[in-house]
Structures are given as C-alpha cells and as structure tokens.
Design a protein around this motif. Structure first.
Motif, mmCIF file in Angstrom:
data_model
loop_
_atom_site.group_PDB
_atom_site.id
_atom_site.type_symbol
_atom_site.label_atom_id
_atom_site.label_comp_id
_atom_site.label_asym_id
_atom_site.label_seq_id
_atom_site.Cartn_x
_atom_site.Cartn_y
_atom_site.Cartn_z
ATOM 1 N N ARG A 25 18.186 -32.861 -124.232
ATOM 2 C CA ARG A 25 19.122 -32.087 -125.051
ATOM 3 C C ARG A 25 18.655 -30.418 -124.521
ATOM 4 N NH1 ARG A 25 17.099 -33.415 -130.678
ATOM 5 N NH2 ARG A 25 18.689 -35.400 -131.194
ATOM 6 N N PRO A 26 19.351 -28.800 -124.395
ATOM 7 C CA PRO A 26 18.384 -28.181 -123.446
ATOM 8 C C PRO A 26 17.038 -27.474 -124.089
ATOM 9 C CG PRO A 26 21.065 -28.023 -124.175
ATOM 10 C CD PRO A 26 20.076 -29.359 -124.520
ATOM 11 N N THR A 78 11.816 -26.928 -123.109
ATOM 12 C CA THR A 78 10.407 -26.902 -123.759
ATOM 13 C C THR A 78 9.539 -27.468 -122.505
ATOM 14 O OG1 THR A 78 10.918 -27.328 -126.252
ATOM 15 C CG2 THR A 78 9.075 -28.226 -124.640
ATOM 16 N N ALA A 79 10.067 -28.576 -121.418
ATOM 17 C CA ALA A 79 9.625 -28.501 -120.232
ATOM 18 C C ALA A 79 9.336 -28.262 -119.263
ATOM 19 C CB ALA A 79 10.830 -29.975 -119.658
ATOM 20 N N LEU A 136 7.933 -31.276 -128.968
ATOM 21 C CA LEU A 136 6.772 -31.596 -127.322
ATOM 22 C C LEU A 136 7.080 -33.358 -128.159
ATOM 23 C CD1 LEU A 136 4.611 -29.063 -128.166
ATOM 24 C CD2 LEU A 136 5.776 -29.732 -125.785
ATOM 25 N N ASP A 137 7.056 -33.586 -129.505
ATOM 26 C CA ASP A 137 7.316 -35.224 -129.451
ATOM 27 C C ASP A 137 8.492 -36.096 -129.109
ATOM 28 O OD1 ASP A 137 4.460 -35.221 -131.273
ATOM 29 O OD2 ASP A 137 5.759 -34.976 -133.240
ATOM 30 N N ARG A 138 9.389 -34.972 -128.756
ATOM 31 C CA ARG A 138 10.307 -35.920 -128.154
ATOM 32 C C ARG A 138 9.924 -35.845 -126.714
ATOM 33 N NH1 ARG A 138 15.605 -32.607 -131.029
ATOM 34 N NH2 ARG A 138 15.172 -31.361 -129.003
ATOM 35 N N LEU A 139 9.221 -35.108 -126.182
ATOM 36 C CA LEU A 139 9.033 -35.189 -125.297
ATOM 37 C C LEU A 139 8.191 -36.406 -124.458
ATOM 38 C CD1 LEU A 139 8.710 -31.438 -124.120
ATOM 39 C CD2 LEU A 139 10.504 -32.748 -123.555
ATOM 40 N N VAL A 140 7.468 -36.607 -125.733
ATOM 41 C CA VAL A 140 6.586 -37.502 -125.201
ATOM 42 C C VAL A 140 7.725 -39.276 -125.664
ATOM 43 C CG1 VAL A 140 4.311 -39.200 -126.342
ATOM 44 C CG2 VAL A 140 4.571 -36.294 -125.921
ATOM 45 N N ALA A 141 8.707 -39.115 -126.632
ATOM 46 C CA ALA A 141 9.237 -40.181 -127.003
ATOM 47 C C ALA A 141 10.423 -40.367 -125.723
ATOM 48 C CB ALA A 141 9.931 -40.115 -128.074
ATOM 49 N N GLY A 142 10.610 -39.562 -125.247
ATOM 50 C CA GLY A 142 11.291 -39.247 -123.558
ATOM 51 C C GLY A 142 10.652 -39.384 -122.417
ATOM 52 N N ARG A 143 9.211 -39.574 -122.336
ATOM 53 C CA ARG A 143 8.700 -39.967 -121.048
ATOM 54 C C ARG A 143 8.215 -38.982 -120.117
ATOM 55 N NH1 ARG A 143 7.484 -45.780 -121.060
ATOM 56 N NH2 ARG A 143 8.879 -46.658 -122.867
#
Length: 150
Positions: free
Chosen positions: A68-69, A74-75, A109-116
């Motif tokens: 997602r954008p 965030t990255a 940030l949780d989604r970035l962890v889930a998405g590796r």
C-alpha cells in the motif's frame, strides 16, 4: 520506492511543495527538493537528501511492489532516518512525516514487519524513540528472542 513511472506520486509531492516536477525527457532524472523555511515541520537537509536518494534508488528496506502507498511512504521515512548511527527516530517525527497519528504509525510499522520489510521495531515510550531492524539485516543471535514489542 521507484517513483520514476508513478506520475501521480510525483504530482502529489510537487503539490505538497516538496519538489519541482522533473522533466521526464531528461536522463538521468534530476529532482530539486524545495526548502520551505516557513514550515517548521520540514525534515532536515540530511533526511531530505537521504529520502531523495532512496526515492530514486531501491530503498534499504525492501517493500513489495504490491504494498500500500502508506506502507511504502513509511518505509521511505524509515530509510531517510537510517543513518550510520543506527535506525532510530522519534515516533512524533515518523508519525508526522507519514501523515498519521502515532497509533496509526504503529499499525503501519506492524504491517512492515508482517510484510517482512522490517524484522522488528520497538517504541521506547519514555524517550518516544522508535528503533527498527530492516529484515535484510536481521540476523538473530542464537539464544536471543526476536522483539517486535511496541
């Protein structure tokens, strides 16, 4: 975050006063970041320089093309705040640059962890500092626990 063919992203950044639209016919693509002394919210020069570098080249945080954008932004914010001193920044700064509340930024940030993209992240509430580990650099030490506490 390869933005070279995402005209809507370039237009949004230009409308937000972050840059002048580049001439798409030039190669290599050159972008001029704008300073807005009137806005106290603008990131420092070194953070802007790193953000521009990672916007034009693959970021040190690998984000899937289908992300997602908000996750991609965030990255990019995290990449701009990853320095030789380490990957850390104030939660308030990250949240403001991502355009979200600190709680929403925690979800991102949780989604970035889930998405590796990230191996882990941690919010130190007493100092408001956020620390993260890029997934590509994550090498767990034997016997240590992975802490993605927040």
């Amino acid at each position: 975050m390869r933005l070279h063919r995402r005209t809507e992203a370039w237009q949004e950044l230009a409308q937000g006063g972050w840059l002048e639209l580049p001439d798409p016919r030039t190669a290599p693509l050159q972008v001029r970041l704008l300073d807005d002394a009137a806005l106290d919210q603008a990131p420092g020069r070194s953070a802007r320089r790193r953000a521009a570098h990672w916007a034009l080249k693959p970021a040190p945080l690998i984000v899937p093309a289908t992300a997602r954008p908000a996750d991609r932004l965030t990255a990019l914010v995290l990449a701009a705040h990853t320095t030789a001193a380490g990957p850390a920044a104030d939660m308030a700064v990250i949240a403001r640059l991502c355009g979200h509340s600190p709680q929403q930024t925690g979800v991102l940030l949780d989604r970035l962890v889930a998405g590796r993209t990230l191996a882990a992240w941690h919010h130190q509430r007493d100092t408001d500092e956020v620390h993260w580990q890029p997934a590509t650099l994550h090498r767990p030490v034997s016997g240590s626990a992975d802490t993605s506490a927040h």
